[in-house]
Design a protein around this motif. Sequence first.
Motif, PDB file in Angstrom:
ATOM      1  N   TYR A  43       1.100  -1.456   0.354  1.00 60.76           N
ATOM      2  CA  TYR A  43      -0.295  -0.237   0.158  1.00 60.76           C
ATOM      3  C   TYR A  43       0.935   0.728  -0.246  1.00 60.76           C
ATOM      4  N   ILE A  44       0.493   2.503  -0.780  1.00 62.46           N
ATOM      5  CA  ILE A  44       1.270   3.263  -0.870  1.00 62.46           C
ATOM      6  C   ILE A  44       0.137   4.556  -0.882  1.00 62.46           C
ATOM      7  N   LYS A  45       0.627   5.614   0.613  1.00 64.17           N
ATOM      8  CA  LYS A  45      -0.264   6.605   0.210  1.00 64.17           C
ATOM      9  C   LYS A  45       0.023   8.075  -0.814  1.00 64.17           C
ATOM     10  N   SER A  46       0.004   8.893  -1.431  1.00 59.18           N
ATOM     11  CA  SER A  46      -0.205   9.593  -1.778  1.00 59.18           C
ATOM     12  C   SER A  46      -1.153  10.223  -2.194  1.00 59.18           C
ATOM     13  N   ALA A  47      -1.721  11.529  -2.601  1.00 60.08           N
ATOM     14  CA  ALA A  47      -2.431  12.077  -3.254  1.00 60.08           C
ATOM     15  C   ALA A  47      -4.140  11.402  -3.260  1.00 60.08           C
ATOM     16  N   ALA A  48      -3.421  10.423  -3.859  1.00 59.55           N
ATOM     17  CA  ALA A  48      -4.767   9.201  -3.896  1.00 59.55           C
ATOM     18  C   ALA A  48      -4.166   7.834  -3.361  1.00 59.55           C
ATOM     19  N   SER A  49      -4.508   6.697  -3.123  1.00 59.74           N
ATOM     20  CA  SER A  49      -4.454   5.606  -2.905  1.00 59.74           C
ATOM     21  C   SER A  49      -3.427   4.241  -3.632  1.00 59.74           C
ATOM     22  N   MET A  50      -2.314   4.089  -3.963  1.00 64.60           N
ATOM     23  CA  MET A  50      -1.767   2.827  -4.930  1.00 64.60           C
ATOM     24  C   MET A  50      -1.774   1.097  -4.043  1.00 64.60           C
ATOM     25  N   ASN A  51      -2.460   0.230  -4.545  1.00 64.18           N
ATOM     26  CA  ASN A  51      -2.123  -0.788  -4.013  1.00 64.18           C
ATOM     27  C   ASN A  51      -1.894  -2.098  -4.927  1.00 64.18           C
ATOM     28  N   THR A  52      -0.839  -2.819  -4.519  1.00 65.95           N
ATOM     29  CA  THR A  52      -0.401  -3.935  -5.129  1.00 65.95           C
ATOM     30  C   THR A  52      -0.250  -5.217  -4.598  1.00 65.95           C
ATOM     31  N   ILE A  53      -0.905  -6.390  -5.365  1.00 72.06           N
ATOM     32  CA  ILE A  53      -1.507  -7.439  -4.753  1.00 72.06           C
ATOM     33  C   ILE A  53      -0.621  -8.618  -5.451  1.00 72.06           C
ATOM     34  N   ASP A  54       0.091  -9.462  -4.229  1.00 72.28           N
ATOM     35  CA  ASP A  54       1.049 -10.473  -4.806  1.00 72.28           C
ATOM     36  C   ASP A  54       0.387 -11.512  -4.803  1.00 72.28           C
ATOM     37  N   THR A  55       0.087 -12.270  -5.852  1.00 73.08           N
ATOM     38  CA  THR A  55      -1.231 -13.304  -6.252  1.00 73.08           C
ATOM     39  C   THR A  55      -1.050 -14.549  -6.448  1.00 73.08           C
ATOM     40  N   GLY A  56       0.694 -14.415  -5.991  1.00 71.46           N
ATOM     41  CA  GLY A  56       1.590 -15.871  -5.748  1.00 71.46           C
ATOM     42  C   GLY A  56       1.847 -16.047  -7.465  1.00 71.46           C
ATOM     43  N   GLY A  58       2.126 -13.821 -10.114  1.00 71.52           N
ATOM     44  CA  GLY A  58       2.153 -11.872 -10.902  1.00 71.52           C
ATOM     45  C   GLY A  58       1.730 -11.549  -9.924  1.00 71.52           C
ATOM     46  N   LEU A  59       1.438  -9.720  -9.894  1.00 72.66           N
ATOM     47  CA  LEU A  59       0.884  -8.589  -9.368  1.00 72.66           C
ATOM     48  C   LEU A  59      -0.136  -8.499 -10.197  1.00 72.66           C
ATOM     49  N   VAL A  60      -0.756  -7.818  -9.263  1.00 77.54           N
ATOM     50  CA  VAL A  60      -2.213  -7.011  -9.741  1.00 77.54           C
ATOM     51  C   VAL A  60      -2.812  -5.612  -9.477  1.00 77.54           C
ATOM     52  N   MET A  61      -2.481  -4.651 -10.236  1.00 73.04           N
ATOM     53  CA  MET A  61      -2.617  -2.955  -8.986  1.00 73.04           C
ATOM     54  C   MET A  61      -3.857  -2.483  -9.234  1.00 73.04           C
ATOM     55  N   LEU A  62      -4.620  -2.158  -8.107  1.00 73.20           N
ATOM     56  CA  LEU A  62      -5.729  -1.757  -7.979  1.00 73.20           C
ATOM     57  C   LEU A  62      -5.184   0.051  -7.585  1.00 73.20           C
ATOM     58  N   ASP A  63      -5.585   0.608  -8.528  1.00 75.28           N
ATOM     59  CA  ASP A  63      -5.495   2.435  -8.744  1.00 75.28           C
ATOM     60  C   ASP A  63      -4.465   2.364  -9.142  1.00 75.28           C
ATOM     61  N   THR A  64      -3.165   3.586  -9.586  1.00 77.37           N
ATOM     62  CA  THR A  64      -2.171   3.624  -9.731  1.00 77.37           C
ATOM     63  C   THR A  64      -1.602   4.689  -9.691  1.00 77.37           C
ATOM     64  N   ALA A  88      -1.721  -7.232 -14.574  1.00 70.62           N
ATOM     65  CA  ALA A  88      -2.994  -6.535 -14.245  1.00 70.62           C
ATOM     66  C   ALA A  88      -3.147  -4.969 -13.470  1.00 70.62           C
ATOM     67  N   ALA A  89      -4.133  -4.087 -13.882  1.00 70.97           N
ATOM     68  CA  ALA A  89      -4.383  -3.003 -13.367  1.00 70.97           C
ATOM     69  C   ALA A  89      -5.601  -3.022 -13.545  1.00 70.97           C
ATOM     70  N   VAL A  90      -6.485  -2.234 -12.491  1.00 77.39           N
ATOM     71  CA  VAL A  90      -7.588  -2.009 -12.828  1.00 77.39           C
ATOM     72  C   VAL A  90      -7.462  -0.297 -11.868  1.00 77.39           C
ATOM     73  N   PHE A 100      -1.774   6.286 -13.781  1.00 76.98           N
ATOM     74  CA  PHE A 100      -0.668   6.681 -14.243  1.00 76.98           C
ATOM     75  C   PHE A 100       0.488   6.053 -14.526  1.00 76.98           C
ATOM     76  N   GLY A 101       0.069   4.931 -13.466  1.00 74.81           N
ATOM     77  CA  GLY A 101       1.300   3.982 -12.967  1.00 74.81           C
ATOM     78  C   GLY A 101       1.741   2.906 -13.547  1.00 74.81           C
ATOM     79  N   VAL A 102       0.843   2.782 -14.564  1.00 73.21           N
ATOM     80  CA  VAL A 102       1.275   1.807 -15.222  1.00 73.21           C
ATOM     81  C   VAL A 102       1.709   2.054 -16.878  1.00 73.21           C
ATOM     82  N   ASP A 103       2.756   2.912 -17.075  1.00 72.19           N
ATOM     83  CA  ASP A 103       3.152   2.611 -18.409  1.00 72.19           C
ATOM     84  C   ASP A 103       4.835   2.460 -18.098  1.00 72.19           C
ATOM     85  N   ARG A 104       4.964   2.528 -16.636  1.00 74.17           N
ATOM     86  CA  ARG A 104       6.674   2.401 -16.585  1.00 74.17           C
ATOM     87  C   ARG A 104       6.765   0.895 -16.568  1.00 74.17           C
ATOM     88  N   PHE A 105       5.178   0.305 -16.233  1.00 72.09           N
ATOM     89  CA  PHE A 105       5.679  -1.242 -16.473  1.00 72.09           C
ATOM     90  C   PHE A 105       5.804  -2.305 -17.835  1.00 72.09           C
TER      91      PHE A 105
END
Length: 435
Positions: A43-56, A58-64, A88-90, A100-105
Amino acid sequence: MPDLRDYCDRLWRGEIDIIHDAHPVTSTWNNREAEELDDGFLYIKSAASMNTIDTGDGLVMLDTGTARDAEGLYNSVRDWRRDTALRAAVFSHHHVDHIFGVDRFDAEAETQGRPRPTVYGQRHIPAHFDRYKRTVGYNTAINSRQFIRPGMDAMQVRLPWPDEFRYPDVTFENQIRFTVGEFTFEVTHTRGETEDAAWTWIPEKQWLFPGDLFIWAVPNAGNPQKAQRWAGEWAAGLRQMAGKGAEVMSPGHGLPIFGAERIAEALNDTADLLESIENQTLAMMNLGYTLDRILHEIEMPEDLLAKPWLTSAYDHPEFIVHSVWRYFAGWYEGEPDRLLPAPRSAEAGEWVALAGGLEPVLERARAHMQNGNLQMACHLIEGAALAAPNSPEVHQLRSEIYDARANEQDSSMARGIFSFAASSSRHGKRDVFNP
């Protein structure tokens, strides 16, 4: 830094001033440092929250996050999981603080010769990205007004609006369910702050991600400068989320809430607030009330507004009335002289002439300011500024009145607009964006 769960507990109990010390739309926690909320949940708290889940698998991001967050997000995730691919990301909706966090990946995947992450989003997101491209200047102006703070210079505040976006790869209408590794991601559409809003539920872990449908504040359901909101449907979506029994909720803005009882209370209280405002507004509309009368006669649910998670830190509950009216009634406010009005400057000139000139108007506006009636002082000084747009005396008093009006606001949205007006007058204009 204090322990995050302890800090969130104190926030819930009202021991921390949310407006000044934990504002949901700023990076007030740990300066954007990553926190592992639970095993496999970064979890990262900036102006908005960014959440990354390790599914076992690969990773999935929920807001970036925003464009400013992108590099820090990438580095934090790679410090946490060096070689695990982002699968994946949602996007919970189209707002620029979440997308805007997906481009780097994407670039990483291309370099390594593997598929780029799949981005999921509600089907209206592409149309809103297209709308943004057509309104770059307008969105630059309104966000510069909205996020200025008292004492800042409006000529120096520019929040340039983007004109390039990462569009979703997969869109959906009402719900989509996908599985990555050990986890199921159930993404459900609920019109609320936006037409394309969606929330995500991970049943295996009982983790809930409401996006901006919950933000540790009065819902952003009435933003005066933005597109339509949907209070009633928003409330229904909150009730649906409350029924899930989530054990951890990571809001779109603001810090996490832990425990099923607290999460359900926060969601249901927010729904109660939205329903109260919408139902009262509709009841008065059905009796033939004008918008002005509704705004001044509605009974705000003060017991709910006193809750720490429903502060007026961002939006203002009165703004929600406007949004309900606009959705059900259109733009005509029920005042016949406003249907095909004269220019405001011409109307103001008539009122100033009737008052006997500019000086009595300024004297009266100053008296209202000194007596604490800043609402009326704003009305009078705005008329004076319209009638005499180049008067240094008018702009001096106007800047003083709007500074005072801004400083009494809890809502950062209202405070920003008033602060922008004050700063514009220090430059001799009603609005530095208005040629």
